[in-house]
Design a protein around this motif. Structure first.
Motif, PDB file in Angstrom:
ATOM      1  N   THR A 464       1.947   9.829   2.778  1.00 26.42           N
ATOM      2  CA  THR A 464       2.620  10.563   3.853  1.00 26.42           C
ATOM      3  C   THR A 464       3.744  11.431   3.313  1.00 26.42           C
ATOM      4  OG1 THR A 464       2.097   8.800   5.424  1.00 26.42           O
ATOM      5  CG2 THR A 464       3.867  10.309   6.033  1.00 26.42           C
ATOM      6  N   MET A 465       4.616  10.851   2.487  1.00 21.14           N
ATOM      7  CA  MET A 465       5.745  11.613   1.960  1.00 21.14           C
ATOM      8  C   MET A 465       5.271  12.766   1.071  1.00 21.14           C
ATOM      9  SD  MET A 465       8.831  12.420   1.671  1.00 21.14           S
ATOM     10  CE  MET A 465       9.942  11.192   2.322  1.00 21.14           C
ATOM     11  N   LEU A 466       4.285  12.508   0.221  1.00 22.90           N
ATOM     12  CA  LEU A 466       3.774  13.568  -0.645  1.00 22.90           C
ATOM     13  C   LEU A 466       3.152  14.697   0.173  1.00 22.90           C
ATOM     14  CD1 LEU A 466       2.250  11.317  -3.406  1.00 22.90           C
ATOM     15  CD2 LEU A 466       4.008  13.037  -3.781  1.00 22.90           C
ATOM     16  N   THR A 467       2.486  14.355   1.261  1.00 21.83           N
ATOM     17  CA  THR A 467       1.902  15.386   2.122  1.00 21.83           C
ATOM     18  C   THR A 467       2.998  16.187   2.815  1.00 21.83           C
ATOM     19  OG1 THR A 467      -0.019  13.951   2.488  1.00 21.83           O
ATOM     20  CG2 THR A 467       0.272  15.792   4.001  1.00 21.83           C
ATOM     21  N   LEU A 468       4.042  15.507   3.272  1.00 20.54           N
ATOM     22  CA  LEU A 468       5.158  16.225   3.885  1.00 20.54           C
ATOM     23  C   LEU A 468       5.818  17.177   2.885  1.00 20.54           C
ATOM     24  CD1 LEU A 468       6.857  13.336   5.915  1.00 20.54           C
ATOM     25  CD2 LEU A 468       5.481  15.209   6.836  1.00 20.54           C
ATOM     26  N   LEU A 469       5.948  16.720   1.638  1.00 19.82           N
ATOM     27  CA  LEU A 469       6.578  17.552   0.619  1.00 19.82           C
ATOM     28  C   LEU A 469       5.747  18.784   0.285  1.00 19.82           C
ATOM     29  CD1 LEU A 469       7.935  14.879  -1.902  1.00 19.82           C
ATOM     30  CD2 LEU A 469       9.315  16.554  -0.657  1.00 19.82           C
ATOM     31  N   THR A 470       4.435  18.613   0.239  1.00 21.86           N
ATOM     32  CA  THR A 470       3.570  19.704  -0.222  1.00 21.86           C
ATOM     33  C   THR A 470       3.010  20.554   0.911  1.00 21.86           C
ATOM     34  OG1 THR A 470       1.691  18.165  -0.243  1.00 21.86           O
ATOM     35  CG2 THR A 470       2.888  18.483  -2.317  1.00 21.86           C
ATOM     36  N   GLU A 471       3.129  20.079   2.139  1.00 19.61           N
ATOM     37  CA  GLU A 471       2.629  20.833   3.292  1.00 19.61           C
ATOM     38  C   GLU A 471       3.727  20.951   4.352  1.00 19.61           C
ATOM     39  OE1 GLU A 471      -0.999  19.096   4.709  1.00 19.61           O
ATOM     40  OE2 GLU A 471      -1.819  18.844   2.686  1.00 19.61           O
ATOM     41  N   PRO A 476       3.371  19.797  14.390  1.00 25.74           N
ATOM     42  CA  PRO A 476       2.900  18.413  14.202  1.00 25.74           C
ATOM     43  C   PRO A 476       1.661  18.370  13.302  1.00 25.74           C
ATOM     44  CG  PRO A 476       3.350  18.874  16.521  1.00 25.74           C
ATOM     45  CD  PRO A 476       3.409  20.199  15.807  1.00 25.74           C
ATOM     46  N   THR A 477       1.610  17.364  12.457  1.00 26.64           N
ATOM     47  CA  THR A 477       0.475  17.164  11.549  1.00 26.64           C
ATOM     48  C   THR A 477       0.148  15.679  11.485  1.00 26.64           C
ATOM     49  OG1 THR A 477       1.905  16.888   9.629  1.00 26.64           O
ATOM     50  CG2 THR A 477       1.179  19.136  10.122  1.00 26.64           C
ATOM     51  N   LEU A 478      -0.964  15.372  10.847  1.00 25.99           N
ATOM     52  CA  LEU A 478      -1.344  13.968  10.675  1.00 25.99           C
ATOM     53  C   LEU A 478      -0.273  13.211   9.895  1.00 25.99           C
ATOM     54  CD1 LEU A 478      -3.336  11.613  10.827  1.00 25.99           C
ATOM     55  CD2 LEU A 478      -4.466  12.525   8.781  1.00 25.99           C
ATOM     56  N   ALA A 479       0.286  13.842   8.857  1.00 27.70           N
ATOM     57  CA  ALA A 479       1.314  13.171   8.058  1.00 27.70           C
ATOM     58  C   ALA A 479       2.541  12.844   8.909  1.00 27.70           C
ATOM     59  CB  ALA A 479       1.707  14.042   6.874  1.00 27.70           C
ATOM     60  N   LYS A 480       2.936  13.755   9.785  1.00 27.02           N
ATOM     61  CA  LYS A 480       4.109  13.505  10.637  1.00 27.02           C
ATOM     62  C   LYS A 480       3.824  12.389  11.636  1.00 27.02           C
ATOM     63  CE  LYS A 480       6.142  18.144  10.297  1.00 27.02           C
ATOM     64  NZ  LYS A 480       5.198  18.755   9.353  1.00 27.02           N
ATOM     65  N   THR A 481       2.605  12.362  12.157  1.00 29.98           N
ATOM     66  CA  THR A 481       2.214  11.278  13.064  1.00 29.98           C
ATOM     67  C   THR A 481       2.212   9.938  12.331  1.00 29.98           C
ATOM     68  OG1 THR A 481       0.839  12.797  14.332  1.00 29.98           O
ATOM     69  CG2 THR A 481       0.413  10.453  14.618  1.00 29.98           C
ATOM     70  N   THR A 482       1.703   9.941  11.105  1.00 32.12           N
ATOM     71  CA  THR A 482       1.677   8.710  10.304  1.00 32.12           C
ATOM     72  C   THR A 482       3.088   8.235   9.993  1.00 32.12           C
ATOM     73  OG1 THR A 482      -0.408   9.439   9.305  1.00 32.12           O
ATOM     74  CG2 THR A 482       0.786   7.662   8.201  1.00 32.12           C
ATOM     75  N   ALA A 483       3.990   9.168   9.704  1.00 32.58           N
ATOM     76  CA  ALA A 483       5.381   8.799   9.431  1.00 32.58           C
ATOM     77  C   ALA A 483       5.986   8.078  10.630  1.00 32.58           C
ATOM     78  CB  ALA A 483       6.197  10.042   9.087  1.00 32.58           C
TER      79      ALA A 483
END
Length: 600
Positions: A464-471, A476-483
């Motif tokens: 999740t954190m790596l996706t937030l950093l790179t995207e 809203p995104t899947l990574a933000k929902t997962t966070a």
């Protein structure tokens, strides 16, 4: 020709017998089809039990090569059986092979809730000085497990190893206070201090070990640690005295004899005098060729290993442990073609002939400057070896022996992609990618790891954190929902809290991000690996003075490229004229997690 009624009767009987046989065969086939899964499981159990029995018999006869072969067969029979992996890990650790770390990681994957398995991984990693792996495994332990005696001792070892002596000494003092008369506890405390504590504490530990020599159940361990410490501190005569006492004990191991050999050499003995009894013993037990050759190679005596091997009878020289030692020797001497020829014959394990030929071709092409052709040949070798995990390990070991780090990582990626349950490969890739700041590889590895272990919260959090950093982005995104889900599951966890706060900051809600961080204890908000995130949120919420204070607490050395840009962003938001440089070489050891947040 007259018709004989007897012939007709016999024909009818044969027909009836054929019909009955056919019915039986059809019924048997139906039964086999219905119970096929149970029968397969039973066969796998039988095959694995048989392999275990063979491994125990080989080990009892000191036949290391056959033991390894039998253990591999057991693993192949049922790769989901933790007993198989645990048995293999025990064997490799006893043999001094760091491959035991990977095996223990696999045991933990299969039984993630086992405190015993986790502790075994931590201690094995400590033994081979893989402190990052040890710390990560320790961080993932439950609070209840950490309160046990074994975990408290391990915590002290880690604290010393990672440069936190005050914390280690407090832990050891508390343990000894609870167990004042337990000699094993006293031994463990002294060993931990001697191995990991600062030099000024070594004298205290040595004095304690001296008193423990008198006790039968601590004598060998105390002598061993004292001899090693004396060699390390350049006191060879003292080391030899301890090593002589150790070698005289009935429980002395071959490694103890090597320790005495090292002490003898340090006091002026000739190499021939030291090697003669050791080589004689190896002739009786070829498995000991590996530790002997490893010891000689580590001390720069490659030619001595080669000279000795060349004197061995052909039958002895062809034994797997001797061949493996010869390969190590040839690699150390730079004679890679001869080493590759032995590897092709199975010195390091099974590998398809074509794969090995392509690997040799790749090496030749590299020496001729044909980079693209070399890459193609090596990738094809990896593809051909992908059907067998042991073959991939041979290629990985080969790449490392040639100093091909990129190719070695490529093999690990092949393992991660084709065998997702082999998470030791994921861990190795994460450690290296974080160390060199390769965010793209980190993200890819965690994507694969997440698919392999969808219910692992640590893996989910790091992905999740790596996706937030790179995207990054304000949508809203899947990574933000997962966070948000991870934070809701454990809001007191600083890892999840910071990830959720970062997601809110990206959604342009900095005040909410700050509120989440403010719920954490002060020491967590100010942790060097986390402080700059909090500073970024504060600066965005128009609180520049507080942001500057937390920026001063930040770890500016171990940051991913994307994090460095965020750090610059935070300084710019506080209107600092001269922000820190955008790139700064890392000078401290990488953290266990690939993100600058404390693991759960």
């Amino acid at each position: 020709m007259l018709h004989d009624p007897k012939d007709e009767l016999a024909a009818k009987r044969r027909l009836i017998a054929l019909i009955i046989t056919a019915v039986i065969l059809v019924a048997a086939a139906i039964i086999l089809w219905i119970y096929r899964d149970d029968l397969r499981s039973a066969y796998r159990r039988w095959r694995q039990d048989r392999s275990f029995d063979q491994a125990r018999a080989f080990a009892a006869n000191n036949d290391a090569a056959s033991t390894v072969f039998a253990l591999k067969a057991a693993l192949e029979a049922d790769s989901a059986n933790p007993v198989a992996w645990r048995t293999a890990a025990d064997f490799f650790e006893q043999a001094g092979d760091r491959q035991a770390i990977k095996l223990r990681e696999q045991v933990l994957v299969l039984e993630p809730a086992s405190a015993v398995n986790r502790l075994a991984l931590i201690n094995t990693a400590l033994r081979f000085r893989e402190f990052t792996t040890a710390q990560q495994a320790f961080d993932e332990a439950s609070s209840a497990d950490r309160d046990t005696l074994d975990y408290r001792k391990t915590a002290a070892s880690l604290a010393y190893a990672l440069g936190r002596p005050a914390e280690a000494e407090a832990l050891l003092a508390a343990i000894l206070k609870d167990h004042p008369d337990d000699r094993r506890i006293r031994l463990d405390r002294a060993v931990i201090m001697l191995r990991y504590a600062p030099p000024e504490l070594a004298a205290t530990a040595e004095t304690e070990l001296e008193t423990l020599i008198a006790s039968d159940n601590t004598r060998a361990s105390a002598l061993r640690e004292l001899a090693i410490a004396s060699l390390r501190t350049n006191r060879p005569a003292r080391a030899l005295a301890y090593a002589d006492q150790l070698a005289a004990l009935t429980e002395a191991t071959f490694n103890d004899l090597l320790l005495r050999g090292a002490a003898s050499l340090a006091t002026g003995a000739t190499l021939d005098d030291v090697l003669r009894p050791l080589q004689s013993r190896v002739l009786q037990n070829p498995a000991e060729a590996i530790p002997l050759s490893t010891w000689l190679l580590a001390t720069g005596r490659s030619r001595a290993v080669r000279s000795w091997i060349e004197t061995l009878p052909e039958a002895t020289r062809n034994l797997p442990p001797i061949r493996a030692a010869e390969v190590d020797c040839l690699n150390a001497l730079g004679e890679w073609r001869q080493a590759a020829a032995l590897i092709a014959l199975g010195a390091w394990g099974p590998i398809p002939a074509e794969a090995m030929q392509l690997a040799v071709t790749a090496r030749t092409l590299r020496e001729r400057g044909r980079a693209k052709l070399q890459e193609n040949a090596w990738n094809e070798a990896v593809r051909l070896a992908s059907g067998n995990l042991a073959s991939l390990r041979v290629l990985h070991r080969l790449a490392l022996s040639w100093g091909w780090e990129d190719e070695a990582r490529g093999v690990l990626l092949a393992v991660a992609r084709t065998r997702p349950n082999q998470t030791w490969a994921h861990r190795a890739l994460v450690r290296h990618a974080y160390q060199i700041g390769d965010t793209a590889t980190l993200k890819e590895v965690y994507r694969l790891w997440r698919e392999a272990e969808p219910n692992n919260p640590l893996v989910e959090g790091n992905w999740t954190m790596l996706t937030l950093l790179t995207e990054p982005g304000s949508r809203p995104t899947l990574a933000k929902t997962t966070a948000a889900k991870l934070y809701a599951s454990s809001p007191e966890n600083p890892f999840y809290a910071t990830t959720q706060a970062f997601a809110l900051w990206q959604l342009e809600r900095p005040a909410e991000a700050v509120k989440i961080m403010e719920k954490l204890p002060a020491e967590e908000r100010g942790a060097p690996a986390r402080a700059f995130y909090y500073a970024l949120f504060l600066a965005s919420a128009n609180r520049p003075a507080e942001a500057l204070r937390y920026l001063s607490l930040s770890d500016r050395k171990n940051l991913l490229p994307e994090e460095r840009r965020l750090l610059i962003n935070a300084y710019e938001r506080t209107q600092v004229v001269s922000p820190p440089p955008k790139s700064e070489p890392a000078t401290v050891a990488p953290r266990p997690s690939p993100v600058p947040i404390k693991s759960p």
